[in-house]
Design a protein around this motif. Sequence first.
Motif, PDB file in Angstrom:
ATOM      1  N   VAL A 123     -76.179  82.859  -5.068  1.00 58.29           N
ATOM      2  CA  VAL A 123     -75.552  83.907  -5.869  1.00 58.29           C
ATOM      3  C   VAL A 123     -75.353  85.114  -4.964  1.00 58.29           C
ATOM      4  N   ALA A 124     -74.119  85.573  -4.873  1.00 59.09           N
ATOM      5  CA  ALA A 124     -73.791  86.664  -3.961  1.00 59.09           C
ATOM      6  C   ALA A 124     -73.183  87.840  -4.716  1.00 59.09           C
ATOM      7  N   GLY A 125     -73.349  89.017  -4.143  1.00 57.56           N
ATOM      8  CA  GLY A 125     -72.685  90.210  -4.660  1.00 57.56           C
ATOM      9  C   GLY A 125     -71.284  90.308  -4.086  1.00 57.56           C
ATOM     10  N   ALA A 126     -70.800  91.525  -3.927  1.00 57.69           N
ATOM     11  CA  ALA A 126     -69.456  91.731  -3.390  1.00 57.69           C
ATOM     12  C   ALA A 126     -69.364  91.196  -1.966  1.00 57.69           C
ATOM     13  N   ILE A 127     -68.259  90.552  -1.648  1.00 57.97           N
ATOM     14  CA  ILE A 127     -68.000  90.016  -0.308  1.00 57.97           C
ATOM     15  C   ILE A 127     -66.782  90.736   0.247  1.00 57.97           C
ATOM     16  N   ALA A 128     -66.963  91.371   1.395  1.00 57.99           N
ATOM     17  CA  ALA A 128     -65.909  92.209   1.967  1.00 57.99           C
ATOM     18  C   ALA A 128     -64.727  91.376   2.448  1.00 57.99           C
ATOM     19  N   GLU A 129     -63.542  91.853   2.134  1.00 58.32           N
ATOM     20  CA  GLU A 129     -62.291  91.314   2.680  1.00 58.32           C
ATOM     21  C   GLU A 129     -61.437  92.487   3.134  1.00 58.32           C
ATOM     22  N   PRO A 130     -60.697  92.363   4.221  1.00 53.20           N
ATOM     23  CA  PRO A 130     -60.679  91.234   5.165  1.00 53.20           C
ATOM     24  C   PRO A 130     -61.918  91.233   6.060  1.00 53.20           C
ATOM     25  N   HIS A 131     -62.249  90.053   6.566  1.00 50.86           N
ATOM     26  CA  HIS A 131     -63.391  89.880   7.460  1.00 50.86           C
ATOM     27  C   HIS A 131     -63.122  88.634   8.302  1.00 50.86           C
ATOM     28  N   PRO A 132     -63.505  88.642   9.580  1.00 52.13           N
ATOM     29  CA  PRO A 132     -63.222  87.475  10.427  1.00 52.13           C
ATOM     30  C   PRO A 132     -63.810  86.167   9.914  1.00 52.13           C
ATOM     31  N   ASP A 133     -64.916  86.255   9.158  1.00 50.47           N
ATOM     32  CA  ASP A 133     -65.580  85.044   8.678  1.00 50.47           C
ATOM     33  C   ASP A 133     -65.309  84.762   7.206  1.00 50.47           C
ATOM     34  N   VAL A 134     -64.312  85.436   6.641  1.00 53.84           N
ATOM     35  CA  VAL A 134     -63.962  85.256   5.230  1.00 53.84           C
ATOM     36  C   VAL A 134     -62.457  85.050   5.123  1.00 53.84           C
ATOM     37  N   ALA A 135     -62.059  83.971   4.441  1.00 56.15           N
ATOM     38  CA  ALA A 135     -60.640  83.709   4.191  1.00 56.15           C
ATOM     39  C   ALA A 135     -60.426  83.597   2.690  1.00 56.15           C
ATOM     40  N   GLY A 136     -59.484  84.358   2.160  1.00 57.54           N
ATOM     41  CA  GLY A 136     -59.203  84.325   0.732  1.00 57.54           C
ATOM     42  C   GLY A 136     -57.920  83.586   0.411  1.00 57.54           C
ATOM     43  N   PHE A 137     -57.910  82.874  -0.730  1.00 57.63           N
ATOM     44  CA  PHE A 137     -56.734  82.107  -1.151  1.00 57.63           C
ATOM     45  C   PHE A 137     -56.536  82.289  -2.653  1.00 57.63           C
ATOM     46  N   ASP A 138     -55.277  82.433  -3.055  1.00 53.43           N
ATOM     47  CA  ASP A 138     -54.934  82.550  -4.471  1.00 53.43           C
ATOM     48  C   ASP A 138     -54.390  81.216  -4.964  1.00 53.43           C
ATOM     49  N   ILE A 139     -54.981  80.711  -6.035  1.00 53.27           N
ATOM     50  CA  ILE A 139     -54.568  79.425  -6.595  1.00 53.27           C
ATOM     51  C   ILE A 139     -54.327  79.586  -8.091  1.00 53.27           C
ATOM     52  N   ASP A 140     -53.608  78.625  -8.674  1.00 54.90           N
ATOM     53  CA  ASP A 140     -53.313  78.720 -10.096  1.00 54.90           C
ATOM     54  C   ASP A 140     -54.466  78.160 -10.931  1.00 54.90           C
ATOM     55  N   GLU A 141     -54.332  78.328 -12.229  1.00 55.29           N
ATOM     56  CA  GLU A 141     -55.415  77.967 -13.152  1.00 55.29           C
ATOM     57  C   GLU A 141     -55.724  76.472 -13.115  1.00 55.29           C
ATOM     58  N   ALA A 142     -54.688  75.633 -13.064  1.00 52.93           N
ATOM     59  CA  ALA A 142     -54.906  74.187 -13.070  1.00 52.93           C
ATOM     60  C   ALA A 142     -55.655  73.744 -11.817  1.00 52.93           C
ATOM     61  N   HIS A 143     -55.286  74.284 -10.662  1.00 47.88           N
ATOM     62  CA  HIS A 143     -55.972  73.906  -9.433  1.00 47.88           C
ATOM     63  C   HIS A 143     -57.366  74.520  -9.346  1.00 47.88           C
TER      64      HIS A 143
END
Length: 222
Positions: A123-143
């Motif tokens: 369980v994690a709190g806030a995760i900073a973005e952008p960050h070299p070790d963090v990649a974010g992706f936006d996906i739809d509800e079905a996926h």
Amino acid sequence: MRKFLRFLITLVGAAALAAGLGTLVPRPLWPSAMAAGEGTRHILVLRNPIHTDIAIPVEDGVRRRFGFLADAGLPIDAAAARYLVFGWGGRAFYLETPTWSELKAVPVFEALTLDASVMHVDVAGAIAEPHPDVAGFDIDEAHFSALLDYIQSSFQQGSNGPMVIDNAGYSSFDRFYEANGHFNALVGCNTWTAAALRAAGLRTGWWNPLPVSLGWSMRLYN
């Protein structure tokens, strides 16, 4: 001696070729179609030099689906909880190597050959973005739902649901569970992450045994 050296060079070359092709050849070959409401769900891929995890934002539907985590004492209802972080890996290496300073030969050997698997949930709190070790992706509800299905299916089921491993964890905010599948050098934590991302409608390389190759393929094809 020369035959052994030639064999070793051939083996290293074959591994390098497989890793290169595994990064450059996309899987699936063609992009998945996005449903209406594209990009309504944001997920994260977290990495260190050898391992990747998937971070799922905590919300009511996720809490209900993974309610068994609260039963094991994880504070998924805490106000500060922002993400559930899921990772799959080798049992011996995961449980016996909480820090790099505690690295042992036997867990490394089992990780390279064949080992039982476990799911690690944090369980994690806030995760900073952008960050070299963090990649974010936006996906739809079905996926997003398909991704949760994939993660849930990775937990080994007992008579009372997912089986928590007693007295295993790095802190009061994480737990280990028995998992489906076996871990080895070819099918490891990063190939699990890649398969989860494909369930989420994203494209990866054909074979990504390392975080760096998975990251390169994700940048190439998404």
